[in-house]
Design a protein around this motif. Structure first.
Motif, PDB file in Angstrom:
ATOM      1  N   CYS A  25       0.862  -1.187   0.000  1.00 25.76           N
ATOM      2  CA  CYS A  25       0.000   0.000   0.000  1.00 25.76           C
ATOM      3  C   CYS A  25       0.895   1.232   0.000  1.00 25.76           C
ATOM      4  O   CYS A  25       1.837   1.315   0.786  1.00 25.76           O
ATOM      5  CB  CYS A  25      -0.873  -0.022   1.263  1.00 25.76           C
ATOM      6  SG  CYS A  25      -1.684   1.555   1.597  1.00 25.76           S
ATOM      7  N   HIS A  27       0.212   4.091   0.996  1.00 25.98           N
ATOM      8  CA  HIS A  27      -0.019   4.904   2.198  1.00 25.98           C
ATOM      9  C   HIS A  27       0.619   4.207   3.409  1.00 25.98           C
ATOM     10  O   HIS A  27       1.595   4.711   3.973  1.00 25.98           O
ATOM     11  CB  HIS A  27      -1.535   5.100   2.367  1.00 25.98           C
ATOM     12  CG  HIS A  27      -1.889   5.955   3.523  1.00 25.98           C
ATOM     13  ND1 HIS A  27      -1.429   7.231   3.659  1.00 25.98           N
ATOM     14  CD2 HIS A  27      -2.651   5.713   4.627  1.00 25.98           C
ATOM     15  CE1 HIS A  27      -1.894   7.751   4.777  1.00 25.98           C
ATOM     16  NE2 HIS A  27      -2.633   6.848   5.392  1.00 25.98           N
ATOM     17  N   ASN A  28       0.069   3.061   3.752  1.00 22.63           N
ATOM     18  CA  ASN A  28       0.658   2.148   4.757  1.00 22.63           C
ATOM     19  C   ASN A  28       0.929   2.739   6.140  1.00 22.63           C
ATOM     20  O   ASN A  28       1.871   2.317   6.811  1.00 22.63           O
ATOM     21  CB  ASN A  28       1.955   1.537   4.189  1.00 22.63           C
ATOM     22  CG  ASN A  28       2.077   0.060   4.562  1.00 22.63           C
ATOM     23  OD1 ASN A  28       1.133  -0.550   5.051  1.00 22.63           O
ATOM     24  ND2 ASN A  28       3.243  -0.511   4.354  1.00 22.63           N
ATOM     25  N   CYS A  30      -1.946   3.619   8.376  1.00 27.24           N
ATOM     26  CA  CYS A  30      -3.146   3.558   9.224  1.00 27.24           C
ATOM     27  C   CYS A  30      -2.841   2.706  10.465  1.00 27.24           C
ATOM     28  O   CYS A  30      -2.334   1.580  10.333  1.00 27.24           O
ATOM     29  CB  CYS A  30      -4.322   2.981   8.442  1.00 27.24           C
ATOM     30  SG  CYS A  30      -4.724   3.971   6.994  1.00 27.24           S
ATOM     31  N   PHE A  32      -4.445   0.955  12.515  1.00 24.12           N
ATOM     32  CA  PHE A  32      -5.161  -0.299  12.791  1.00 24.12           C
ATOM     33  C   PHE A  32      -4.824  -1.380  11.763  1.00 24.12           C
ATOM     34  O   PHE A  32      -5.245  -2.530  11.898  1.00 24.12           O
ATOM     35  CB  PHE A  32      -6.684  -0.055  12.755  1.00 24.12           C
ATOM     36  CG  PHE A  32      -7.125   0.567  11.456  1.00 24.12           C
ATOM     37  CD1 PHE A  32      -7.433  -0.219  10.362  1.00 24.12           C
ATOM     38  CD2 PHE A  32      -7.178   1.954  11.319  1.00 24.12           C
ATOM     39  CE1 PHE A  32      -7.792   0.358   9.153  1.00 24.12           C
ATOM     40  CE2 PHE A  32      -7.545   2.536  10.115  1.00 24.12           C
ATOM     41  CZ  PHE A  32      -7.843   1.738   9.029  1.00 24.12           C
ATOM     42  N   CYS A  33      -4.092  -1.039  10.721  1.00 28.06           N
ATOM     43  CA  CYS A  33      -3.949  -1.931   9.563  1.00 28.06           C
ATOM     44  C   CYS A  33      -2.598  -2.633   9.543  1.00 28.06           C
ATOM     45  O   CYS A  33      -1.552  -1.988   9.616  1.00 28.06           O
ATOM     46  CB  CYS A  33      -4.127  -1.107   8.287  1.00 28.06           C
ATOM     47  SG  CYS A  33      -3.940  -2.084   6.784  1.00 28.06           S
ATOM     48  N   MET A  35      -2.176  -5.106   7.077  1.00 32.72           N
ATOM     49  CA  MET A  35      -2.230  -5.911   5.850  1.00 32.72           C
ATOM     50  C   MET A  35      -0.931  -5.865   5.035  1.00 32.72           C
ATOM     51  O   MET A  35      -0.513  -6.852   4.470  1.00 32.72           O
ATOM     52  CB  MET A  35      -3.407  -5.459   4.983  1.00 32.72           C
ATOM     53  CG  MET A  35      -4.748  -5.752   5.615  1.00 32.72           C
ATOM     54  SD  MET A  35      -6.115  -5.730   4.434  1.00 32.72           S
ATOM     55  CE  MET A  35      -6.167  -4.056   3.889  1.00 32.72           C
ATOM     56  N   TYR A  36      -0.328  -4.692   4.966  1.00 33.71           N
ATOM     57  CA  TYR A  36       0.829  -4.580   4.068  1.00 33.71           C
ATOM     58  C   TYR A  36       2.100  -4.134   4.804  1.00 33.71           C
ATOM     59  O   TYR A  36       3.031  -3.643   4.180  1.00 33.71           O
ATOM     60  CB  TYR A  36       0.505  -3.606   2.922  1.00 33.71           C
ATOM     61  CG  TYR A  36      -0.750  -4.014   2.177  1.00 33.71           C
ATOM     62  CD1 TYR A  36      -0.761  -5.145   1.375  1.00 33.71           C
ATOM     63  CD2 TYR A  36      -1.935  -3.306   2.319  1.00 33.71           C
ATOM     64  CE1 TYR A  36      -1.909  -5.558   0.717  1.00 33.71           C
ATOM     65  CE2 TYR A  36      -3.095  -3.703   1.663  1.00 33.71           C
ATOM     66  CZ  TYR A  36      -3.072  -4.833   0.864  1.00 33.71           C
ATOM     67  OH  TYR A  36      -4.214  -5.230   0.223  1.00 33.71           O
ATOM     68  N   GLU A 133     -13.301   4.578   6.317  1.00 31.89           N
ATOM     69  CA  GLU A 133     -13.137   4.170   7.723  1.00 31.89           C
ATOM     70  C   GLU A 133     -14.002   4.984   8.687  1.00 31.89           C
ATOM     71  O   GLU A 133     -14.652   4.448   9.559  1.00 31.89           O
ATOM     72  CB  GLU A 133     -11.666   4.177   8.211  1.00 31.89           C
ATOM     73  CG  GLU A 133     -10.578   3.952   7.173  1.00 31.89           C
ATOM     74  CD  GLU A 133     -10.651   2.654   6.398  1.00 31.89           C
ATOM     75  OE1 GLU A 133     -11.617   1.898   6.559  1.00 31.89           O
ATOM     76  OE2 GLU A 133      -9.747   2.402   5.569  1.00 31.89           O
ATOM     77  N   LYS A 145      -5.041   8.285   8.892  1.00 24.19           N
ATOM     78  CA  LYS A 145      -5.571   8.022   7.549  1.00 24.19           C
ATOM     79  C   LYS A 145      -5.042   9.088   6.580  1.00 24.19           C
ATOM     80  O   LYS A 145      -5.007   8.880   5.364  1.00 24.19           O
ATOM     81  CB  LYS A 145      -7.114   8.035   7.614  1.00 24.19           C
ATOM     82  CG  LYS A 145      -7.806   7.499   6.393  1.00 24.19           C
ATOM     83  CD  LYS A 145      -7.731   5.998   6.288  1.00 24.19           C
ATOM     84  CE  LYS A 145      -8.126   5.545   4.902  1.00 24.19           C
ATOM     85  NZ  LYS A 145      -7.889   4.140   4.664  1.00 24.19           N
TER      86      LYS A 145
HETATM   87  S1  SF4 Z   1      -6.207   0.773   5.674  1.00 25.69           S
HETATM   88 FE1  SF4 Z   1      -4.284  -0.328   5.209  1.00 25.69          FE
HETATM   89  S2  SF4 Z   1      -4.430  -0.703   3.002  1.00 25.69           S
HETATM   90 FE2  SF4 Z   1      -5.929   0.903   3.455  1.00 25.69          FE
HETATM   91  S3  SF4 Z   1      -4.842   2.860   3.128  1.00 25.69           S
HETATM   92 FE3  SF4 Z   1      -4.617   2.329   5.318  1.00 25.69          FE
HETATM   93  S4  SF4 Z   1      -2.656   1.225   5.421  1.00 25.69           S
HETATM   94 FE4  SF4 Z   1      -3.290   1.209   3.271  1.00 25.69          FE
END
Ligand code: SF4
Length: 292
Positions: A25, A27-28, A30, A32-33, A35-36, A133, A145
């Protein structure tokens, strides 16, 4: 098919061919995330992506492929010309495909001109999954975010104008105990401004290794209960006004299920919430969705 790392896709893309156009991602951040977290963002070479599409097109499963999802976290970040090359390859090699979708951030949408979005639509990009979100700026800032509700609303309106459908996702419980009302109400107001084709709520899962996990451990963040989740959704449904939006809260993370079309099914969904509140209808306790 050259896949790298864990793949994520929206539940509605379970039967789609996943083409990894980007890795990770862009952005990477967030909180709470996770995933990446293990992936360094990059855009794959166009020839590699097209080789994957060719491989799928000449495989014995080709006739079953009627949907394509472009991964990873925000494939819409790719320069428009490169996205167009991919869309044209899908159209040329897999002419039976009826729908191409991708994840995208509001910034990705806003970076593109109206003409670029229109071109993407005309070349087969049918829908963008946009993770808003929350509609509350304070929460968006707290979870890093790096976008405002105004930007999300503008991105949603821009997508709508181009013809590309928007599927917007919110996260129940993202404001913690302190922001239940604000999170629900502002998310409803953001939905009203976007008038998306689809709107859905996941429920917050707090995963070890994320900044939010540390906030939870230290007491800086407090998870909401199932009862508070019901109240949050009651507030959302009493403020949302988005005629025709398909609403879903039926992800594996959710502690109860809601589904309907706005605004016509709001009373039926409010009834489901009352039944969850009174115990007539089963709801998973929030504690059962433990910290992973
Ligand atoms: S929620 Fe995760 S995948 Fe979505 S923009 Fe944020 S860091 Fe990237």
């Amino acid at each position: 098919m050259q896949y790298e790392g864990t793949l994520y896709r929206p539940p509605s893309e379970a039967r789609s061919l996943i083409i990894q156009a980007t890795i990770g991602c862009a952005h990477n951040t967030c909180t709470f995330c996770n995933m990446y977290l293990g992936k360094k963002f990059r855009i794959r070479k166009t020839e590699e992506i097209i080789a994957d599409i060719e491989e799928a097109a000449f495989s014995r499963y080709a006739s079953y492929i009627d949907r394509v999802f472009l991964a990873d976290g925000d494939a819409l970040v790719m320069p428009t010309e490169r996205l167009l090359e991919i869309l044209r390859a899908v159209k040329g090699l897999l002419p039976q495909v009826k729908r191409v979708t991708s994840y995208g951030t509001a910034q990705d949408v806003l970076r593109k001109t109206d003409e670029e979005l229109k071109l993407l639509y005309e070349n087969g990009l049918d829908m963008v999954y946009l993770g808003a979100e929350s509609g509350d700026d304070e929460i968006l800032k707290a979870v890093k975010k790096d976008m405002t509700a105004d930007e999300m609303a503008e991105a949603g309106q821009k997508l709508k104008k181009s013809g590309i459908l928007c599927s917007v996702t919110f996260i129940s419980g993202l404001g913690g105990k302190e922001m239940i009302e604000a999170h629900a109400m502002k998310s409803a107001l953001l939905t009203n401004r976007m008038q998306p084709a689809y709107a859905s709520f996941l429920t917050l899962q707090i995963v070890e290794g994320t900044p939010m996990y540390e906030d939870l451990r230290s007491g800086r963040f407090q998870r909401i209960t199932t009862e508070e989740c019901v109240k949050e959704m009651q507030t959302y449904l009493s403020h949302v006004d988005s005629e025709g939006t398909v609403f879903r809260m039926n992800h594996a993370s959710n502690c109860f299920r809601l589904a309907g079309t706005l605004n016509v099914d709001i009373p039926a969904m409010q009834k489901v919430l009352s039944e969850v509140e009174s115990g007539e209808r089963y709801a998973r306790r929030m504690g059962e969705i433990e910290v992973l």
